[in-house]
Write a protein that holds these residues in place. Sequence first.
Motif, short mmCIF file in Angstrom:
data_model
loop_
_atom_site.label_atom_id
_atom_site.label_comp_id
_atom_site.label_asym_id
_atom_site.label_seq_id
_atom_site.Cartn_x
_atom_site.Cartn_y
_atom_site.Cartn_z
N THR A 34 17.42 22.13 -16.60
CA THR A 34 17.39 20.93 -17.44
C THR A 34 18.81 20.53 -17.81
O THR A 34 19.75 21.32 -17.73
CB THR A 34 16.60 21.17 -18.74
N TYR A 94 20.83 17.30 -20.56
CA TYR A 94 20.59 16.22 -21.51
C TYR A 94 21.90 15.51 -21.84
O TYR A 94 22.99 16.04 -21.62
CB TYR A 94 19.93 16.75 -22.78
N THR A 110 11.47 16.28 -10.20
CA THR A 110 12.37 15.92 -11.30
C THR A 110 11.67 14.97 -12.25
O THR A 110 11.05 13.99 -11.82
CB THR A 110 13.65 15.23 -10.76
N ASP A 148 12.60 12.61 -15.59
CA ASP A 148 13.68 12.05 -16.40
C ASP A 148 13.10 11.31 -17.60
O ASP A 148 12.11 10.59 -17.47
CB ASP A 148 14.50 11.04 -15.58
N VAL A 189 14.22 8.47 -20.24
CA VAL A 189 15.21 7.40 -20.30
C VAL A 189 15.10 6.68 -21.63
O VAL A 189 14.01 6.29 -22.05
CB VAL A 189 15.00 6.41 -19.13
N MET A 208 19.49 7.62 -19.02
CA MET A 208 18.79 8.89 -19.00
C MET A 208 19.34 9.78 -20.11
O MET A 208 20.54 9.96 -20.24
CB MET A 208 18.95 9.60 -17.66
N TRP A 268 17.47 12.91 -20.94
CA TRP A 268 17.04 14.29 -20.66
C TRP A 268 16.45 14.33 -19.27
O TRP A 268 15.78 13.39 -18.83
CB TRP A 268 16.01 14.74 -21.68
N THR A 269 16.70 15.41 -18.54
CA THR A 269 16.13 15.58 -17.21
C THR A 269 15.74 17.04 -17.01
O THR A 269 16.39 17.95 -17.53
CB THR A 269 17.11 15.13 -16.10
N ASP A 294 14.18 19.71 -13.79
CA ASP A 294 13.82 19.93 -12.38
C ASP A 294 13.00 21.20 -12.26
O ASP A 294 13.35 22.23 -12.85
CB ASP A 294 15.06 20.13 -11.50
#
Length: 193
Positions: free
Chosen positions: A31, A33, A142, A144, A146, A153, A155-156, A158
């Motif tokens: 992750t 952010y 993934t 995301d 937004v 974006m 926070w993401t 995977d």
Amino acid sequence: MRALKRASQWLFVLLATTMLAACATGPQVRTDYDPSADFGQYRTWSFYSPIAMEESGYSTWISDRIKDNVRKEMEARGYRYVEASPDLQVNFQGVVQDRTEVFSMPRSGVQYFYNYRRNAYVGVPVWYDDTHVSRYREGTLTVDLVDARRNRMVWTGDAIARVVKKTPEQKMAEVDQAINAIFLQYPHRAATP
């Protein structure tokens, strides 16, 4: 020498068991952010348009399953779904790539040479590396989040795992597990009014 050979075989079995156990625990999750994001301001959400996985213009049963899972995870954290003017938008994408893994395993053995002067064979220990090459497919899902107002974006997450042939039911279970694993790493809850 037999003890050394047996020890190297047990080392290989232990390494293989450890690798299988690591694979069996689920996907690897990463992750990131935006440190400037104020997660305390977000209360509502919707899906980003167009969703990256649906860029071709149509949805699939996998993207529908991901949407259902994302909806459950966001609601469990107190976020309310709204179509117009959400605080957050959720986007997701799946990518499959071919990978190659190369690793060496130290091995030992004994080479026998004939000694003409002594009229006998002589054993000489030999050390070498046994190289293994593994080709496989790796999938990355993934998700995301937004900031809708800034279209940025914040926070993401995977989920990364090997891709193997499975039934549709097994694939659905993997999608469920991947989305759950990603959101387990999301530390925020919806802001209270």
